[in-house]
Design a protein around this motif. Sequence first.
Motif, PDB file in Angstrom:
ATOM      1  N   SER A  19     -27.262 -14.845 -12.504  1.00 25.20           N
ATOM      2  CA  SER A  19     -26.913 -15.445 -11.204  1.00 25.20           C
ATOM      3  C   SER A  19     -25.701 -16.377 -11.351  1.00 25.20           C
ATOM      4  O   SER A  19     -24.936 -16.552 -10.395  1.00 25.20           O
ATOM      5  CB  SER A  19     -28.090 -16.237 -10.640  1.00 25.20           C
ATOM      6  OG  SER A  19     -29.204 -15.400 -10.483  1.00 25.20           O
ATOM      7  N   HIS A  24     -28.938 -23.325 -14.238  1.00 25.88           N
ATOM      8  CA  HIS A  24     -30.200 -23.741 -13.630  1.00 25.88           C
ATOM      9  C   HIS A  24     -31.394 -23.424 -14.537  1.00 25.88           C
ATOM     10  O   HIS A  24     -32.487 -23.143 -14.055  1.00 25.88           O
ATOM     11  CB  HIS A  24     -30.358 -23.169 -12.213  1.00 25.88           C
ATOM     12  CG  HIS A  24     -30.281 -21.680 -12.119  1.00 25.88           C
ATOM     13  ND1 HIS A  24     -29.837 -21.028 -10.997  1.00 25.88           N
ATOM     14  CD2 HIS A  24     -30.618 -20.705 -12.995  1.00 25.88           C
ATOM     15  CE1 HIS A  24     -29.901 -19.717 -11.190  1.00 25.88           C
ATOM     16  NE2 HIS A  24     -30.387 -19.500 -12.382  1.00 25.88           N
ATOM     17  N   GLU A  25     -31.139 -23.490 -15.833  1.00 24.00           N
ATOM     18  CA  GLU A  25     -32.240 -23.366 -16.806  1.00 24.00           C
ATOM     19  C   GLU A  25     -32.095 -24.543 -17.773  1.00 24.00           C
ATOM     20  O   GLU A  25     -31.636 -24.393 -18.893  1.00 24.00           O
ATOM     21  CB  GLU A  25     -32.141 -22.028 -17.549  1.00 24.00           C
ATOM     22  CG  GLU A  25     -32.384 -20.824 -16.651  1.00 24.00           C
ATOM     23  CD  GLU A  25     -32.406 -19.487 -17.388  1.00 24.00           C
ATOM     24  OE1 GLU A  25     -32.996 -18.537 -16.851  1.00 24.00           O
ATOM     25  OE2 GLU A  25     -31.824 -19.388 -18.498  1.00 24.00           O
ATOM     26  N   CYS A  82     -34.051 -23.839 -10.655  1.00 20.68           N
ATOM     27  CA  CYS A  82     -33.021 -23.443  -9.677  1.00 20.68           C
ATOM     28  C   CYS A  82     -32.929 -24.366  -8.472  1.00 20.68           C
ATOM     29  O   CYS A  82     -32.014 -24.242  -7.674  1.00 20.68           O
ATOM     30  CB  CYS A  82     -33.314 -22.030  -9.185  1.00 20.68           C
ATOM     31  SG  CYS A  82     -33.360 -20.822 -10.515  1.00 20.68           S
ATOM     32  N   CYS A 129     -35.812 -20.367 -15.195  1.00 21.99           N
ATOM     33  CA  CYS A 129     -35.449 -19.374 -14.161  1.00 21.99           C
ATOM     34  C   CYS A 129     -35.996 -18.003 -14.551  1.00 21.99           C
ATOM     35  O   CYS A 129     -36.847 -17.458 -13.864  1.00 21.99           O
ATOM     36  CB  CYS A 129     -33.949 -19.321 -13.897  1.00 21.99           C
ATOM     37  SG  CYS A 129     -33.525 -17.959 -12.776  1.00 21.99           S
ATOM     38  N   ARG A 136     -31.226 -13.944 -24.078  1.00 21.17           N
ATOM     39  CA  ARG A 136     -30.679 -14.963 -23.195  1.00 21.17           C
ATOM     40  C   ARG A 136     -29.711 -15.826 -23.997  1.00 21.17           C
ATOM     41  O   ARG A 136     -30.062 -16.298 -25.084  1.00 21.17           O
ATOM     42  CB  ARG A 136     -31.813 -15.858 -22.679  1.00 21.17           C
ATOM     43  CG  ARG A 136     -31.485 -16.714 -21.469  1.00 21.17           C
ATOM     44  CD  ARG A 136     -30.974 -15.944 -20.312  1.00 21.17           C
ATOM     45  NE  ARG A 136     -31.506 -16.330 -19.016  1.00 21.17           N
ATOM     46  CZ  ARG A 136     -31.310 -15.594 -17.921  1.00 21.17           C
ATOM     47  NH1 ARG A 136     -30.605 -14.469 -17.970  1.00 21.17           N
ATOM     48  NH2 ARG A 136     -31.793 -15.978 -16.765  1.00 21.17           N
ATOM     49  N   CYS A 161     -27.820 -17.621 -16.854  1.00 26.07           N
ATOM     50  CA  CYS A 161     -28.466 -16.603 -16.026  1.00 26.07           C
ATOM     51  C   CYS A 161     -27.389 -15.695 -15.426  1.00 26.07           C
ATOM     52  O   CYS A 161     -26.268 -16.143 -15.164  1.00 26.07           O
ATOM     53  CB  CYS A 161     -29.233 -17.311 -14.913  1.00 26.07           C
ATOM     54  SG  CYS A 161     -30.092 -16.214 -13.768  1.00 26.07           S
TER      55      CYS A 161
HETATM   56 ZN    ZN Z   1     -31.321 -17.773 -12.785  1.00 27.60          ZN
END
Ligand code: ZN
Length: 346
Positions: free
Chosen positions: A43, A63-64, A89, A158, A338, A41
């Motif tokens: 993030s 966090h995925e 997350c 996420c 992704r 991500c």
């Molecule tokens: Zn994320």
Amino acid sequence: MSAAKGYAAQAAHAPLTPFNFERREVGPHDVRIEILFCGVCHSDVHQVRDEWGGSIFPMVPGHEIVGRVTEVGAHVQGFKAGDLAGVGCMVDSCQHCAECNDGLEQYCDNGFVGTYNAKGKDGQPTYGGYSNSIVVTEKFVLHVSEKLDLARVAPLLCAGITTWSPLRQWNAKQGDRVAVMGLGGLGHMAVKFAAAMGCEVTVLSTSPSKEEDAKALGAHKFVVTKDPEAMKGISNYFDLIINTVSAPMDLTPYVASLRLDGTMVLLGVPPEAPQLHAFNLIAKRRRIAGSLIGGIQETQEMLDFCAEHNVMSDVEIIRMDYINEAYERMMKSDVKYRFVLDLATI
Ligand code: ZN
Ligand code: NAP
């Protein structure tokens, strides 16, 4: 404690390198998951580079998470060894405030525990999914269908829930004019979901090369935001704008594309605040809002919807040691759509 292998950044801006650490023993309410895939991500990039401040190092991002349950605690009822499972997350929250009681753990009054770059209730740092295993309290573990391609499910934890939640909250429905700003990980899921909800979907992108993909993902229109003529064509047009842009920006021309009472939902968290003149909102009673991931129950509903309707992320599967190059490509908006780490390569 049990040994785990991951990739970590040792300091802000440091490249990610192999890192050995320990996971806690499985407690009565815990689930241990062997991680198979983990999405990457934006993030993760923001936090590794400490663009939001307060980053904790060493940091194992991710966090995925999807994988297989290998062990469960004595009081765990919903999972058993061999089940597929997902973690997003959050790995915990206070679980007693009004928000938690309403299934809105992401807005926990006492602060949820992030999957990484946070401290757990035991005071220990949390480490995320760029690793081969994780131990999480059952309440924050999601059920994943055996029907779908697991690597393509990971980003739903996420990117999926973060775009699903505001589309539901703002009641996106048949015929609504919805714009998605930024066709990256979040953006491409927003397009898929908004199209599935029957909206007329427009992608607002800085990358002319993404037009064909946008249409294949379900968008009806594609506007190159660097083209002033194309921007004129969308003034006072949208009911809802889902803004996923990760870089600092001037919101003015985009807000001007909202019709009366239209709303822009900010999802992207650029390091610097966006610009906007109040007249842009006042002139058409427009609104700006924000939305943070989604609650655990809502995440399960989204995963179940995806399993039923065969909705998955479009991914490029990468080896663990490609992660630093993947970050560089994300900074150039060069990802379709992704990156997903194959943890067998760790
Ligand atoms: Zn994320
Ligand atoms: P991503 O895959 O890197 O996609 C971001 C997209 O933004 C790019 O593909 C690009 O799309 C566009 N963009 C990049 N630089 C731009 C610029 N200078 N001007 C205009 N557009 C630009 O990122 P992501 O993983 O989707 O995450 C997007 C943002 O959401 C990040 O800030 C992330 O931290 C945040 N996020 C928020 C939440 C939440 O709960 N609110 C959850 C997850 C992530 P085009 O090529 O189409 O222009």
